[in-house]
Design an enzyme around this catalytic site. Structure first.
Site, PDB file in Angstrom:
ATOM      1  N   LYS A  26      12.167  14.062  12.412  1.00  0.00           N
ATOM      2  CA  LYS A  26      12.156  14.192  13.869  1.00  0.00           C
ATOM      3  C   LYS A  26      12.527  15.613  14.283  1.00  0.00           C
ATOM      4  CE  LYS A  26      13.906  10.838  16.748  1.00  0.00           C
ATOM      5  NZ  LYS A  26      12.988  10.505  17.833  1.00  0.00           N
ATOM      6  N   ARG A  96      20.240  11.196  18.602  1.00  0.00           N
ATOM      7  CA  ARG A  96      19.412  10.319  17.760  1.00  0.00           C
ATOM      8  C   ARG A  96      19.489  10.719  16.304  1.00  0.00           C
ATOM      9  NH1 ARG A  96      15.086   8.351  21.513  1.00  0.00           N
ATOM     10  NH2 ARG A  96      15.251   9.697  23.314  1.00  0.00           N
ATOM     11  N   GLY A 105      14.118   2.093  13.557  1.00  0.00           N
ATOM     12  CA  GLY A 105      15.091   1.157  14.103  1.00  0.00           C
ATOM     13  C   GLY A 105      16.300   0.889  13.221  1.00  0.00           C
ATOM     14  N   MET A 107      18.697   3.093  12.217  1.00  0.00           N
ATOM     15  CA  MET A 107      19.933   3.808  12.534  1.00  0.00           C
ATOM     16  C   MET A 107      20.128   3.849  14.044  1.00  0.00           C
ATOM     17  SD  MET A 107      20.088   6.693   9.640  1.00  0.00           S
ATOM     18  CE  MET A 107      18.447   7.227   9.935  1.00  0.00           C
ATOM     19  N   ARG A 352       4.885  12.635  14.677  1.00  0.00           N
ATOM     20  CA  ARG A 352       4.990  12.493  13.221  1.00  0.00           C
ATOM     21  C   ARG A 352       3.689  11.884  12.723  1.00  0.00           C
ATOM     22  NH1 ARG A 352       9.315   7.480  13.237  1.00  0.00           N
ATOM     23  NH2 ARG A 352       8.121   6.201  14.627  1.00  0.00           N
ATOM     24  N   HIS A 468       8.692  -4.242  16.834  1.00  0.00           N
ATOM     25  CA  HIS A 468       9.316  -4.111  15.520  1.00  0.00           C
ATOM     26  C   HIS A 468       8.526  -4.868  14.453  1.00  0.00           C
ATOM     27  CE1 HIS A 468      12.218  -5.284  12.365  1.00  0.00           C
ATOM     28  NE2 HIS A 468      12.585  -4.022  12.484  1.00  0.00           N
ATOM     29  N   GLU A 758       2.599   0.801 -30.276  1.00  0.00           N
ATOM     30  CA  GLU A 758       3.527   0.044 -29.434  1.00  0.00           C
ATOM     31  C   GLU A 758       4.882  -0.150 -30.104  1.00  0.00           C
ATOM     32  OE1 GLU A 758       1.869  -3.832 -28.484  1.00  0.00           O
ATOM     33  OE2 GLU A 758       0.879  -3.999 -30.424  1.00  0.00           O
ATOM     34  N   SER A 777      -4.325   3.114 -28.648  1.00  0.00           N
ATOM     35  CA  SER A 777      -4.076   2.625 -27.296  1.00  0.00           C
ATOM     36  C   SER A 777      -2.582   2.349 -27.206  1.00  0.00           C
ATOM     37  CB  SER A 777      -4.882   1.355 -27.028  1.00  0.00           C
ATOM     38  OG  SER A 777      -4.601   0.894 -25.723  1.00  0.00           O
ATOM     39  N   CYS A 844      -2.702   0.613 -22.505  1.00  0.00           N
ATOM     40  CA  CYS A 844      -3.077  -0.713 -22.031  1.00  0.00           C
ATOM     41  C   CYS A 844      -1.876  -1.585 -21.677  1.00  0.00           C
ATOM     42  CB  CYS A 844      -3.984  -1.419 -23.035  1.00  0.00           C
ATOM     43  SG  CYS A 844      -3.169  -1.734 -24.611  1.00  0.00           S
ATOM     44  N   TYR A 864      -7.999   7.547 -21.044  1.00  0.00           N
ATOM     45  CA  TYR A 864      -8.206   6.482 -20.051  1.00  0.00           C
ATOM     46  C   TYR A 864      -6.951   5.649 -19.879  1.00  0.00           C
ATOM     47  CZ  TYR A 864      -8.607   3.188 -23.933  1.00  0.00           C
ATOM     48  OH  TYR A 864      -8.337   2.432 -25.027  1.00  0.00           O
TER      49      TYR A 864
HETATM   50  C1  PEP Z   1       1.694  -3.875 -24.906  1.00  0.00           C
HETATM   51  O1  PEP Z   1       2.564  -4.222 -25.700  1.00  0.00           O
HETATM   52  O2  PEP Z   1       1.840  -2.935 -24.120  1.00  0.00           O
HETATM   53  C2  PEP Z   1       0.416  -4.600 -24.836  1.00  0.00           C
HETATM   54  C3  PEP Z   1      -0.539  -4.192 -24.041  1.00  0.00           C
HETATM   55  O3  PEP Z   1       0.316  -5.738 -25.546  1.00  0.00           O
HETATM   56  P1  PEP Z   1       0.919  -7.146 -25.120  1.00  0.00           P
HETATM   57  O4  PEP Z   1       1.372  -7.022 -23.692  1.00  0.00           O
HETATM   58  O5  PEP Z   1      -0.163  -8.134 -25.299  1.00  0.00           O
HETATM   59  O6  PEP Z   1       2.039  -7.304 -26.079  1.00  0.00           O
HETATM   60 MG    MG Z   2       2.039  -5.544 -27.332  1.00  0.00          MG
END
Ligand code: PEP
Ligand code: MG
Length: 887
Positions: A26, A96, A105, A107, A352, A468, A758, A777, A844, A864
């Site tokens: 503000k 204010r 709202g 404060m 704003r 609100h 993993e 992955s 993943c 990716y």
């Molecule tokens: C993971 O462990 O990140 C994974 C994608 O495999 P899951 O969740 O099936 O163990």
């Molecule tokens: Mg896993």
């Protein structure tokens, strides 16, 4: 000497819009508007550093502050031609809050400060209106007592109601000046009897009281909850803005209002807003009087018979339109404005960047890029990826029967169904029990936010588009219908009735926040699609992003959804999910119960055709896009029956002795199944299982390539590898099957064999693993679990406490822990690429759909991200933003 106070006014300012961290949103924007020469009442901002100092030093101020405030007050007086505390040249101020991030709202605010028994007479003479002056004084006493002295405002409402009853009046405006004078006496007597001392008359004492209250309000429970929900750090603090008062309640040529330079609900390019004649600031937002439209077009649309500002005060309106246009062009974004008209003169009180629905955000970004105001890349960066979630939720099926109970304003889009509850606490309780609810309130206030958060949707019977409920629901992305005026709520009876029908707590209703309709019962919903501005932004995002976006998909439905949202392949197909269908689980259990390899192979041969059919379908849907298929991962006991009842049932179906089944289940029992016999350890101990899966994949690939005519590129993924030799062994099995199948089918298929990273051991040994693995992955779910040693299935019981105690800022299973898990990902990527330069790297784990984690993946240079199908658009946008920021 530290500068704690920044002045503005009269076409000048000591601060800038870019000083947001120091001056709060503000204050920074008031300074900016003032430098632009716009009509801003003079004032000054006490910095957020003072707030930090205040809390670090037992709620005291820096010693130089008082002198700096005095000097700034003098300056305000000089510009306004007045003097604070001087009844001859009366200067009143507003006080204010204003933090870095807006906390609507949450404060406290005090208006009309500087009034006392003497100056009120000066105000009466000055304004030539005693009623106005007394009304202002009583508002001040009420607000100040509430905010600074901690006296509940209901104490005063009671006095007002008594007086109204005694005099037989219906509304406040019937009070005469004499009435107000008497009420003022009653107010002051009440303050003295409640607090044991008189209402403070010294304007300077009032001022410091208000400043202290605003700083203290930073830590009030409402503000603390709001910050927690919106991830606003406590350390930011608030600034305090002190500004010369201007009055929107000085008669019929005065008014106060709020506006958006574009429609915050739809994004339409048209000034949008509301005002009230003869009213003071907070009246518009409070939703007590129904406000009037700013423009004639909007008035006609709402069918209101009250004149628009455009009609009522054409000259001020024209000035306001110009000001709004100028501010939008200056900030290059849609602005949310507050203004006051004092006796025909326009004053700007706030600008704003306006909060908006996601649909509006998309339209505004696309329009502004097309207008040349911003670039396409900027348009892409203007959308909060997480907010896309709003558009990825169901809407009411247009063909559905609508049993309408009432209609209100379409305050926040999307549809929601749930059981009626009337209190925020009930909403929270029901949510905890897994029951979706609609929170029904006459109007909401900041005390209700926890309930609004818990509810699927919000319905109010009073208040406008800027009430609100409307503002907060839009911010939360929750469907909201506001001001459904035919509904009468009886909190005590726990009922709501409208047009002759009554509904009680627990009855199911549906609200449509896009049309404002309130419907009885559960109504069929339609799944969202990408179209219009949404798909335009997605296209622009795709043009700037570097990383690919794939989906985690195990079923044809998932795969189709993923494609419709623009996934560029499947990054993880968890094959275990394919074995739980009724017709398969039996064969799976037979396989698990087998004592010999031969028996196992027999059971597996029943699964092969089913598994092959699954893969053919996935390959066909993904039509030439990469499909990553992971070998069986979970411990085998997950497939076996658990209760005695289930064991008996399964034993009968399989024609085996229940004892044998029980025994086998017991043998498979593990103390730490997540660290037990799972992942590639299964393939190593039961090679025939991995062979069956590999065969199904290769046969399906050959078949799909034949039917679709498109190349099929399976990526076969080995889970839970920790040691390179594990991978080498499993890879050899897969390759052997591949050679056999492709020779049998006479097909040539390109394929890759890679692994999940993993486990910390895999990340550290990535160089060795990469000698054989053709892609990685990152499975950040297991990697988080094993890096922290925190079970992903049990973390819920203590992680929230960790968050509350500040040990962890975020749940590491939701947003990647950059310092720990992230470091392992970085090491894995670097060591992998050092051996195999062009190696494909993806992620993943759940983090693949989290915008902050996606930004991290960009930084590490992954190729990716792969996430659940509904998060694919979020990931596309987040990946684009990460690419832009990295440039
Ligand atoms: C993971 O462990 O990140 C994974 C994608 O495999 P899951 O969740 O099936 O163990
Ligand atoms: Mg896993």
């Amino acid at each position: 000497m530290t500068k704690w106070v920044y002045s503005f006014g009269d076409g000048q300012a000591e601060g800038r819009a870019s000083d947001r961290n120091l001056l709060g949103g503000k204050g920074a924007n008031l300074a900016e508007m003032s430098s632009l020469g716009l009509p801003v009442p003079p004032g000054f901002t006490i910095t957020t550093d003072v707030c930090t100092h205040y809390y670090a030093n037992g709620r005291t101020y820096p010693p130089e502050l008082e002198a700096q405030v005095e000097k700034a007050l003098e300056e305000v007086g000089r510009i306004a031609g007045r003097r604070f505390g001087d009844p001859e040249r009366l200067l009143l101020v507003s006080v204010r809050s204003g933090g870095r991030a807006s906390m609507p709202g949450m404060m406290d605010t005090v208006l009309n400060l500087g009034l006392n028994d003497a100056t009120v007479e000066a105000l009466a003479a000055d304004a030539d209106d005693a009623r106005f002056a007394y009304d202002s004084y009583r508002r001040f006493i009420q607000m100040y007592s509430d905010v600074v002295l901690g006296l509940d405002h209901e104490v005063f409402e009671e006095i007002l109601a008594d007086e109204k009853g005694r005099l037989g009046y219906d509304v406040d405006t019937e009070f005469s000046a004499d009435d107000w004078r008497r009420i003022l006496r009653l107010y002051k007597e009440r303050v003295e009897s409640e607090l044991g001392e008189p209402f403070p008359q010294d304007p300077r004492k009032q001022l410091w009281g208000a400043i202290g209250a605003v700083f203290s309000s930073w830590m009030n429970p409402r503000a603390v909850t709001y910050r927690r929900l919106h991830d606003i750090p406590e350390s930011w603090g608030t600034a305090v803005n002190v500004q010369a008062m201007v009055f929107g309640n000085m008669g019929e040529t005065s008014a106060t209002g709020v506006a958006f330079t574009r429609n915050p609900s739809t994004g339409e390019k048209a000034l949008y807003g509301e005002f009230l004649v003869n009213a003071q600031g907070e009246d518009v937002v409070a939703g007590i009087r129904t406000p009037q439209s700013l423009t004639e077009a909007a008035r006609l649309e709402t069918g209101s018979d009250k004149p628009s500002l455009e009609k009522l005060m054409p000259e001020v309106f024209a000035t306001f339109v110009k000001t709004a246009e100028r501010l939008e062009a200056h900030y290059r974004d849609m602005q949310d404005l507050e203004f006051t008209i004092e006796r025909g003169k326009l004053w700007m009180l706030q600008t704003r960047s306006g909060k908006r629905t996601t649909a509006a955000a998309l339209k505004i970004a696309v329009d502004m890029a097309n207008e040349g105001l911003i670039s396409r890349a900027e348009a892409v960066c203007r959308i909060d990826p997480a907010a896309l979630d709003q558009l990825l939720h169901p809407t009411i099926d247009p063909d559905a029967q609508r049993d309408m109970i009432a209609a209100g304003l379409p305050a926040s889009p999307g549809a929601a169904t749930g059981e009626i509850v009337f209190s925020p606490d009930e909403a929270e309780e029901m949510k905890a029990r897994g029951i979706p609810v609609i929170l029904v309130r006459v109007e909401t206030s900041p005390e209700d936010i926890h309930g609004m958060h818990a509810a699927e949707g919000i319905l109010t019977t009073r208040g406008g588009m800027t009430s609100h409920a409307a503002v907060v629901a839009r911010g939360m992305g929750k469907p909201c219908v506001a001001g459904a005026g035919t509904i009468r709520v009886d909190y005590r009876a726990g009922t709501m009735s409208s047009l002759g029908r009554t509904f009680g707590k627990g009855d199911v209703i549906t609200i449509d926040g896009s049309t404002g309709q309130v419907l009885a019962g559960k109504v069929p919903m339609r799944q969202p699609t990408l179209s219009g501005n949404f798909s335009t932004i997605m296209e622009w995002a795709d043009a700037v992003r570097r990383m690919g976006v794939r989906a985690n998909a195990d079923t044809p439905t998932d795969a189709r959804t993923a494609r419709s949202f623009g996934a560029e392949g499947i990054g993880l197909c968890r094959t275990e999910h394919m074995f739980f269908d009724d017709d398969r689980i039996l064969a799976m259990r037979e396989m698990i119960l087998s004592d010999t390899e031969e028996e196992r192979r027999r059971a597996l041969s029943k699964l092969l055709p089913m598994q092959r059919a699954d893969f053919i379908e996935l390959f066909e849907i993904m039509a030439g896009l990469p499909v990553t298929i992971r070998l069986l991962d979970p411990p085998l006991h997950e497939f076996l029956p658990k209760t005695e009842e289930e064991i008996a049932e399964v034993a009968a179906a399989m024609d085996v002795d229940p004892d044998r089944l029980r025994q086998r289940t017991e043998t498979l029992h593990e103390f730490n199944p997540m660290l037990g016999h799972r992942g590639c350890r299964l393939a190593i101990c039961y090679p025939e299982m991995a062979e069956m899966q590999a065969r199904a994949i290769f046969e399906a690939a050959a078949e799909a390539a034949r039917t679709t005519g498109a190349p099929v590129v399976p990526e076969i993924m080995v889970p839970l590898v920790g040691i390179a030799a594990e991978f080498t062994l499993v890879k050899a099995m897969i390759e052997k099957v591949g050679k056999e199948v492709l020779a049998e089918a006479g097909a040539e298929i390109d394929y890759l064999i890679g692994t999940m990273i993993e486990l910390p051991r895999a990340a550290l040994g990535a160089g060795e693993i990469a000698r054989e693995a053709e892609f990685f992955s990152f499975g950040t779910n297991d990697l988080t679990q094993t890096t922290f040693g925190i079970s992903r299935d049990d973390a819920g019981s203590f992680l929230e406490i960790y968050r509350q105690k500040g040990i962890l800022e975020q749940d590491p299973f939701v947003s990647i822990d950059v310092e720990g898990v992230g470091a392992l990902v970085r090491i894995g990527a670097e060591r992998g690429r050092a051996v195999r330069e062009a190696m494909k790297l993806g992620i993943c784990g759940e983090h693949g759909g989290d915008p902050a984690s996606i930004a991290f993946c960009e930084e590490v240079g992954l190729d990716y991200v792969s996430c659940s199908p509904f998060r694919v658009p979020i990931a596309r946008l987040a990946a684009a933003q990460a690419a832009c920021r990295g440039e």
